[in-house]
Design a protein around this motif. Structure first.
Motif, PDB file in Angstrom:
ATOM      1  N   UNK A  88      69.779  47.245  67.502  1.00  0.00           N
ATOM      2  CA  UNK A  88      68.404  47.396  67.975  1.00  0.00           C
ATOM      3  C   UNK A  88      67.579  47.732  66.749  1.00  0.00           C
ATOM      4  N   UNK A  89      66.742  46.799  66.334  1.00  0.00           N
ATOM      5  CA  UNK A  89      66.020  46.964  65.080  1.00  0.00           C
ATOM      6  C   UNK A  89      64.620  46.375  65.204  1.00  0.00           C
ATOM      7  N   UNK A  90      63.666  46.990  64.495  1.00  0.00           N
ATOM      8  CA  UNK A  90      62.289  46.497  64.465  1.00  0.00           C
ATOM      9  C   UNK A  90      61.791  46.525  63.028  1.00  0.00           C
ATOM     10  N   UNK A  91      60.963  45.552  62.688  1.00  0.00           N
ATOM     11  CA  UNK A  91      60.433  45.448  61.327  1.00  0.00           C
ATOM     12  C   UNK A  91      59.110  44.696  61.345  1.00  0.00           C
ATOM     13  N   UNK A  92      58.395  44.776  60.232  1.00  0.00           N
ATOM     14  CA  UNK A  92      57.163  44.010  60.032  1.00  0.00           C
ATOM     15  C   UNK A  92      57.523  42.765  59.232  1.00  0.00           C
TER      16      UNK A  92
END
Length: 179
Positions: A88-92
């Motif tokens: 579960x990962x989030x980035x710009x």
């Protein structure tokens, strides 16, 4: 001679306009991915990931990491419901009309491979095109790569909508929002 002087500035002006249009074509997005195992028995990819699994994708550095927003959705993907969240990962990420790829991975590296590794490529036209190539690797006790599952799929996303990508025993939830 004076009439020709403004014409000498015309190429410079055109270059500035083209450069500014290219910069405007890319926009910054918040990308969030959840990779999970479904209740089914793991389905082998029949091959192991190549040593250059990241190809030319850029790693996500600490400046691009973002906080996750799909925590409630990830919470529902629990063993009691027959699921296991693997990543579960989030980035710009800047997304434009040419493909922009990032390398994602989690877990300790064993001989150049991670338990979860792969690339996410995004390109924006009218919709956002996602190309995912994610490997879920199994290692033996010595750290040697034994087997892998794989999600390799291309799909179109609408900005801001949660999209489900199904691949047998693995699944992926993806949301892409403009920043």
């Amino acid at each position: 001679m004076r009439a020709l002087r403004p014409l000498t500035l015309l190429p410079l002006l055109m270059l500035c306009l083209l450069t500014s249009n290219a910069a405007l074509a890319e926009r910054l997005y918040h990308v969030e991915v959840i990779v999970f195992r479904q209740a089914a028995e793991p389905i082998s990819a029949g091959q192991l990931p190549p040593d250059n699994w990241a190809q030319n994708a850029l790693p996500i550095d600490s400046n691009n990491l973002r906080s996750t927003a799909l925590n409630a959705e990830a919470g529902k993907l629990n063993p009691a419901n027959g699921y296991q969240v693997l990543l579960h990962q989030a980035w710009a990420q800047n997304i434009g009309n040419t493909s922009s790829s990032v390398a994602i991975q989690t877990g300790f590296e064993h001989f150049g491979h991670h338990p979860i590794e792969g690339t996410v490529s995004l390109r924006e036209d009218r919709l956002i095109e996602l190309q995912s190539d994610i490997w879920v690797n199994q290692f033996d006790d010595s750290g040697t790569l034994n087997d892998s599952e794989r999600i390799k799929q291309t799909t179109r996303l609408k900005s801001g909508e949660l999209t489900f990508v199904d691949n047998g025993s693995l699944g992926m939830l993806v949301r892409v929002n403009p920043l």
